[in-house]
Design a protein around this motif. Structure first.
Motif, short mmCIF file in Angstrom:
data_model
loop_
_atom_site.label_atom_id
_atom_site.label_comp_id
_atom_site.label_asym_id
_atom_site.label_seq_id
_atom_site.Cartn_x
_atom_site.Cartn_y
_atom_site.Cartn_z
N LYS A 90 -7.67 -6.79 4.66
CA LYS A 90 -7.32 -5.53 5.32
C LYS A 90 -6.02 -5.70 6.08
N SER A 215 8.83 1.28 3.69
CA SER A 215 7.48 1.71 3.34
C SER A 215 6.60 0.53 2.97
N GLY A 220 0.69 1.75 4.64
CA GLY A 220 -0.36 1.40 3.72
C GLY A 220 -0.05 1.88 2.31
N GLN A 221 -0.86 1.40 1.39
CA GLN A 221 -0.58 1.69 -0.02
C GLN A 221 -0.64 3.18 -0.32
N ASP A 222 -1.54 3.92 0.34
CA ASP A 222 -1.67 5.34 0.07
C ASP A 222 -0.69 6.19 0.86
N GLU A 223 0.19 5.55 1.68
CA GLU A 223 1.16 6.28 2.49
C GLU A 223 2.60 6.03 2.03
N ARG A 224 2.80 5.08 1.15
CA ARG A 224 4.17 4.67 0.83
C ARG A 224 4.95 5.72 0.07
N ALA A 225 4.28 6.43 -0.81
CA ALA A 225 4.99 7.50 -1.54
C ALA A 225 5.46 8.59 -0.59
#
Length: 287
Positions: A90, A215, A220-225
């Motif tokens: 995490k 980023s 986090g991975q779901d926020e980078r875009a």
């Protein structure tokens, strides 16, 4: 006969990729038909001879479609007790990540605003300097492309915070030169306009090419875009600001309005540079 042997030897590397691994080399199923799989019970009895502790009565389902994978060679699935795999790791997300994104987006916006500053009132600029404002835009874009070639090496050598802070200082110096602050609040010579444009153009790639790195470091991975798109779109907002604000200050007005307009851009750049020095960080305190 010699030619046939050479042909068979040439096929040896290809055939070796289809051989069964060592634990199963001694298994011979000569009675099995090529078009029919051997009975499951027969495989269990053979495995019991190869693996100590296994019995033919075990209800273990053996994968018949993958005979080349030795039993027990696959790692256990993570998620149970014991040592977890890398997928269970995490990462802590810090609220400061939005501050880093806001600073970088502001710098990107200001760099494009400074580039197209005179697009909203080209006649006012031409009246003051007797030069086409498109010349400075071309100079900016040329310097921008040239600086992009050095972005990766410089960022790898000095780190994210140092290069972004230095680029913010270069952009601020360029805006100050173009505004006339070194000339006691009078518009400087056109050569200073050229120097300021070169500084701004050389600084912009360190705002324009940095969003993916920021980023990947902070978000986090779901926020980078989302974070990357916000920062990249800031460049387009800077161009829009140049047309809207520049048209308001310069459209159909005297050259005196150009001084005030460039001073506003310089003031915004100084504020953004101060925020970068005070708040921008290289990476989170912990992964």
């Amino acid at each position: 006969m010699t030619a046939r042997r050479l042909f068979l030897l040439s096929l040896a590397p290809l055939a070796s990729s289809f051989l069964v691994p060592a634990p199963f080399h001694s298994l011979r199923l000569s009675s099995a038909s090529p078009s029919r799989s051997p009975p499951r019970s027969g495989i269990r009895s053979l495995v019991s001879q190869q693996l100590p502790g296994a019995s033919p009565s075990d209800n273990t389902d053996l994968p018949l479609s993958s005979p080349g994978i030795p039993v027990g060679s696959l790692p256990p699935l993570s998620g149970g007790g014991g040592g977890g795999g890398g997928g269970d790791e995490k990462y802590h997300l810090y609220p400061q990540r939005w501050t880093q994104l806001a600073i970088l987006s502001l710098l990107a916006l200001l760099s494009d605003w400074a580039c197209f500053a005179t697009a909203g009132g080209p006649s006012t600029w031409t009246t003051q300097f007797h030069h086409n404002p498109e010349e400075l835009i071309d100079l900016f874009l040329f310097t921008n492309v040239l600086s992009c070639f050095f972005f990766t090496d410089i960022t790898r050598l000095y780190g994210l915070r140092k290069v972004v802070t230095a680029a913010a200082g270069m952009m601020t110096a360029g805006c100050v030169l173009r505004s006339g602050l070194p000339s006691d609040f009078f518009l400087p010579d056109y050569n200073l306009e050229i120097m300021g444009t070169i500084l701004i153009g050389a600084a912009q790639p360190f705002f324009q090419c940095t969003p993916p790195l920021l980023s990947g470091t902070w978000f986090g991975q779901d926020e980078r875009a989302l974070s990357t798109s916000i920062c990249l779109n800031a460049n387009q907002l800077g161009i829009a600001t140049a047309f809207v604000v520049g048209g308001f200050f310069l459209g159909g007005k005297t050259p005196d309005a150009l001084d005030e307009y460039l001073l506003i851009i310089s003031g915004c750049s100084v504020a953004a540079f101060a925020a970068t020095v005070a708040l921008f960080q290289d990476r989170p305190p912990s992964p």
